[in-house]
Structure formats: C-alpha cells, structure tokens
Design a protein around this motif. Structure first.
Motif, PDB file in Angstrom:
ATOM      1  N   LEU A 382     -26.424 -23.051  40.820  1.00  0.00           N
ATOM      2  CA  LEU A 382     -26.822 -23.932  41.531  1.00  0.00           C
ATOM      3  C   LEU A 382     -27.784 -24.667  41.026  1.00  0.00           C
ATOM      4  CD1 LEU A 382     -25.164 -26.951  42.030  1.00  0.00           C
ATOM      5  CD2 LEU A 382     -26.491 -26.114  44.481  1.00  0.00           C
ATOM      6  N   THR A 386     -28.261 -27.051  38.062  1.00  0.00           N
ATOM      7  CA  THR A 386     -28.124 -28.143  38.091  1.00  0.00           C
ATOM      8  C   THR A 386     -29.609 -29.305  38.771  1.00  0.00           C
ATOM      9  OG1 THR A 386     -27.503 -28.632  39.833  1.00  0.00           O
ATOM     10  CG2 THR A 386     -25.220 -28.193  39.128  1.00  0.00           C
ATOM     11  N   LYS A 414     -28.456 -41.317  43.691  1.00  0.00           N
ATOM     12  CA  LYS A 414     -28.480 -40.399  43.363  1.00  0.00           C
ATOM     13  C   LYS A 414     -27.993 -39.259  44.568  1.00  0.00           C
ATOM     14  CE  LYS A 414     -32.490 -36.564  42.456  1.00  0.00           C
ATOM     15  NZ  LYS A 414     -33.342 -36.458  43.182  1.00  0.00           N
ATOM     16  N   TRP A 417     -24.892 -38.154  43.627  1.00  0.00           N
ATOM     17  CA  TRP A 417     -24.962 -37.686  42.533  1.00  0.00           C
ATOM     18  C   TRP A 417     -25.079 -36.471  42.683  1.00  0.00           C
ATOM     19  CZ3 TRP A 417     -28.954 -34.093  41.029  1.00  0.00           C
ATOM     20  CH2 TRP A 417     -28.742 -33.086  40.414  1.00  0.00           C
ATOM     21  N   ILE A 418     -25.494 -35.994  43.500  1.00  0.00           N
ATOM     22  CA  ILE A 418     -25.896 -34.686  44.489  1.00  0.00           C
ATOM     23  C   ILE A 418     -24.928 -34.578  44.644  1.00  0.00           C
ATOM     24  CG2 ILE A 418     -26.643 -34.177  46.514  1.00  0.00           C
ATOM     25  CD1 ILE A 418     -29.256 -35.783  46.210  1.00  0.00           C
ATOM     26  N   ARG A 420     -21.447 -34.754  44.589  1.00  0.00           N
ATOM     27  CA  ARG A 420     -20.708 -35.141  43.294  1.00  0.00           C
ATOM     28  C   ARG A 420     -20.406 -34.143  42.413  1.00  0.00           C
ATOM     29  NH1 ARG A 420     -21.347 -39.680  40.687  1.00  0.00           N
ATOM     30  NH2 ARG A 420     -22.793 -39.263  39.502  1.00  0.00           N
ATOM     31  N   THR A 421     -21.896 -33.677  42.053  1.00  0.00           N
ATOM     32  CA  THR A 421     -22.592 -32.591  41.215  1.00  0.00           C
ATOM     33  C   THR A 421     -22.358 -31.119  42.228  1.00  0.00           C
ATOM     34  OG1 THR A 421     -24.433 -33.623  40.094  1.00  0.00           O
ATOM     35  CG2 THR A 421     -24.229 -31.959  39.661  1.00  0.00           C
ATOM     36  N   GLU A 424     -18.682 -30.605  41.490  1.00  0.00           N
ATOM     37  CA  GLU A 424     -18.328 -30.258  40.659  1.00  0.00           C
ATOM     38  C   GLU A 424     -18.505 -28.848  40.440  1.00  0.00           C
ATOM     39  OE1 GLU A 424     -18.096 -34.618  38.205  1.00  0.00           O
ATOM     40  OE2 GLU A 424     -19.685 -33.369  38.148  1.00  0.00           O
ATOM     41  N   SER A 425     -19.739 -28.487  41.112  1.00  0.00           N
ATOM     42  CA  SER A 425     -20.442 -26.942  40.514  1.00  0.00           C
ATOM     43  C   SER A 425     -19.442 -26.287  40.992  1.00  0.00           C
ATOM     44  CB  SER A 425     -21.663 -26.906  41.357  1.00  0.00           C
ATOM     45  OG  SER A 425     -22.056 -27.818  40.225  1.00  0.00           O
TER      46      SER A 425
END
Ligand SMILES: Cc1ncc(COP(=O)(O)O)c(C=O)c1O
Length: 432
Positions: A382, A386, A414, A417-418, A420-421, A424-425
């Motif tokens: 991760l 990312t 932000k 985004w964190i 969501r990422t 997804e990760s």
C-alpha cells in the motif's frame, strides 16, 4: 562488554506506529509522496487548537512562574482543580490532590507505572494492544505481554470470559489494563462491562489500570470516568491533554489514584511511584497551569462536543467506505480518532501484490516483504503503490490481521481520497 549490559526486556520494546515511519521515509527519498496515517497527532494533521485556548497559553507566558519547575507531583492548584472535578461526579470514588501525579506526558506515566512494578507482578492487557503499554509491561517483566482478546465480531469489546479465566488461573497477574475509548479500535466500553471487569479484579484482589486519554472524545458525549465504575477496587486512571486541547507537544499527562487506602500493598506501590518521580522535578509547569483555566472555561465543553461530532461524522464516512466489502470487518468506533479495518481470516496470502510503477520503489518493497506478517505485507505494498502509511494490526500485538488509520485528516477531499484509495487497494490486492 565484560558484562551483558542489555536489559532482559530490551527486545520487547517495539513500536510499530513509529517503526513504519523509517520505511516511509525511505520511500519518500525514492520519490513517493507519502500520506502519514500512522500517528495520532491532531495538530500534525492540520487541527489548530482553538484561539481561546492559545490565548490562555499566551497569557501564561507573561507569568514568570510558568517558566519555573514545579512540585514533583505537579502544580498544587491544578491537582486541587482536577481532584474537585473527579469529586463532582455522582456516587463516584472520592480523591484528593495527593492522589494526582503529573508526568511528562502519559507516555512517561506508562513507563514509570510498569517500571515501578515488581517484575513478577504482571498486568493483563488487551489484544490488539496499544504498544506503549504492552511494550512497557513486557520490557519491565522480561516476558511477552499477557493479553485478553478484544472481539472484532462484537464491536471489539473485551472477552470477559477470557479475562476471567486468565486472571483466575494465572496468579502472577496483579493488574488488569483497559483503554476506553480504546486505541487502536476506538471501542468505548459500556458501564456494565466496565463494572464486570472491576468485579473480576475485586474477586481476585487485583488492581486496575485504565487509560482514559480519549475519555473526552466519545461520540455519544458520555464522559465516563473510572471513579464512577471501579467501586472499591484500587485503580490508576490515566489522563492527559495531548488529545483533547489538543496539545501533544505539551508532554503533560497525569494519573489519578483511586482507592489507594483500600490495600496496603497498592498504597506502598503508589508511594514508590512518587518516590521515583522525586528523582526529578516536574517541569511541565505552563501546560499544567493552563488546565484550570482551559477546562474551567465555559467554552471547553462546547469545544469537546464539536470535536466529538466531527470525529463521529468522519467515523461514519470511514465505515461507509468499506460497506459491502466482504474481505473486512470494519466496526464503527465509539470514540477517539482511530479506525481499525480487520482483514478476515484467510483473505491474505503471500502472493498478493499491488502495482508499483516506480521500479526502485517496487524493488525495495519486494525485498522488504520477504517473511513479514501478511497484513504488514499489504501495508508495505500500500505504501509503495499509494504512499499511504497505515499501521498493521499485528503491530498491535494482535493475531488478527488488518490495519489502523486515523480520522484526523482535516482536508475533506484528501480524507475522501484516502478512504477511497484504501478500499480500492484492498479490493485489488485481495483479487490479485
Ligand atoms: C492510549 C494512549 N495512551 C497514551 C498515549 C500517550 O500520550 P501522551 O501524549 O500524553 O504521552 C497515547 C498517545 O497516542 C495513547 O494513544
């Protein structure tokens, strides 16, 4: 050395929350833009302490006394103030200023509290564990920290039968540690459960350590203190201002000793804490002096409430980000500002990966993941893919796999985004 000078417990001092930073810095040097989700410092994450609290601190700078050392136990007026606040609570244990002892942050209190215990007297703590406690207990006893389970399938509540059995059958256990709200899970324990833990301690003649540094960050606004549920059990409640002003740089935390006189041995142990402290003077005079002015101000409670609502909303966002994700258990915290995502048993293996474009970073990660715990492997990938730095759950002395993030990012875009990422990760990693 002609004598081994390394303490028997030295190998037990681990702190994954910061150890992961070394890896993160390495990756930053290789060009990865890092997002630090590992440390619980609200100020570092962009929260400015309210102007009126900063004004109080400014004004104190003009008082020469605030630059001086203070009594070993702490500023007397502040200790009086804090004792009076405990005594205001209906039906709770009563204390005096003499029961309050200041330390250079709770980190220092934790190290002294375990450091002064007789080596054979063990303290049973939760798993997942907060490393400052588990490492200090383990280092001072020289053995692996003894733990009871927090149950991810029951909102991370303590497994009372596990506590009961371990306390009953292991008579080296002299104390039970709990954290409410808990770090890393954010679980807040209901009064009935706390009273049951106190009852176990009472039946087996043990004392309680309760870390309440997040006690004033509880989303339903209930600010339960140990004095209200320990009954007649000897206990040490730990508090501080790092998380609630918030002012982590103040290094100002304290313990409240409850029911000191109920047990002669406990009383002598508490006296030894003060004696150990006498080896140095107390020096966090200014933050200590600020406490009656800040906590006694009519703006303080609304300040706490505003933050509780804020973190509650962010906790909802975090839970929503993992909705319908079959790979995880993601319980909504009841307080503090952490969020723990558990990866279900069997979800992780040692072949999964995330794509990392930067070749140097990919090679570094591939080298690092050899032989590490499965959740740490995910955390490393991760980070490489990312730049998001989270703490693996196994770093909290846990058999469960997963990771902890904070709810502290103050930039809304932000934070989204964190989350969501991360989601997804996980999906990509598990399917890889
Ligand atoms: C549960 C818990 N206890 C104690 C501490 C240490 O706090 P202090 O800043 O007072 O040393 C922390 C810091 O993150 C914490 O999370």
């Amino acid at each position: 050395m002609r004598r081994d000078i390394v303490h028997v417990g030295a190998g037990n001092l681990t702190y994954e929350i910061r150890e992961i930073v070394v890896v993160g810095r390495d990756l930053a040097n290789l060009g990865v833009e890092m997002t630090w989700e590992n440390i619980g410092d609200p100020v570092q994450k962009g929260e400015a302490p309210p102007g009126w609290i900063r004004e109080i601190v400014h004004d104190l700078l003009d008082e020469p006394n605030s630059w001086a050392y203070c009594d070993t136990a702490g500023v007397p007026e502040t200790r009086e103030f804090l004792a009076a606040r405990v005594n205001q609570r209906d039906g709770g244990v009563r204390i005096t200023a003499a029961d309050i002892l200041f330390f250079n942050g709770l980190g220092d209190a934790v190290s002294k509290v375990y450091g002064q215990l007789r080596r054979e007297a063990r303290v049973l703590g939760p798993s997942p564990a907060y490393s400052t406690h588990s490492s200090a207990e383990s280092a001072s006893s020289g053995y692996k920290h003894l733990t009871y389970d927090l149950d991810p399938h029951n909102g991370w509540m303590p497994d009372l039968d596990d506590i009961r059995m371990k306390v009953k059958y292991n008579d080296s256990i002299a104390g039970i540690l709990l954290l409410t709200p808990d770090n890393p899970t954010g679980a807040v324990y209901p009064r009935a459960l706390l009273e049951e833990i106190a009852e176990i301690a009472r039946q087996h003649d043990c004392f309680i350590i309760t870390d309440e540094i997040y006690a004033h960050i509880v989303f339903d606004g209930s600010h339960l203190h140990a004095s209200e549920w320990v009954g007649d059990v000897p206990a040490i409640a730990m508090r501080g201002i790092s998380k609630e002003y918030p002012w982590p740089g103040s290094r100002c935390g304290w313990i409240e000793v409850l029911n000191r006189d109920r047990d002669e041995n406990f009383s002598r142990y508490c006296a030894s804490l003060l004696a150990a402290k006498r080896l140095e003077v107390s020096s966090t005079t200014l933050p200590q002096m600020s406490i009656p002015r800040v906590m006694g101000d009519s703006r303080y409670l609304p300040h706490l409430l505003r933050r509780e609502q804020l973190f509650d909303r962010r906790a909802d966002e975090a839970v929503a980000a993992f909705a319908d994700c079959d790979s995880v258990v993601a319980n909504k915290p009841g307080g503090a500002f952490y969020f723990t995502v558990m990866l279900k048993d069997g979800v992780l293996n040692d072949r999964q990966t995330l794509a990392i474009e930067n070749r140097a970073v990919r090679e570094r990660i591939e080298k690092m993941v050899a032989g590490v715990a499965p959740d740490k492997r995910f955390v490393y990938y991760l980070m490489g893919a990312t730049g998001i730095v989270v703490v693996p759950l196994t770093g909290f002395q846990s058999d469960h796999h997963g990771f902890r993030i904070t709810l502290l990012e103050s930039d809304d875009a932000k934070r989204a985004w964190i989350l969501r990422t991360l989601r997804e990760s996980i999906d990509t990693y598990v399917a890889s």
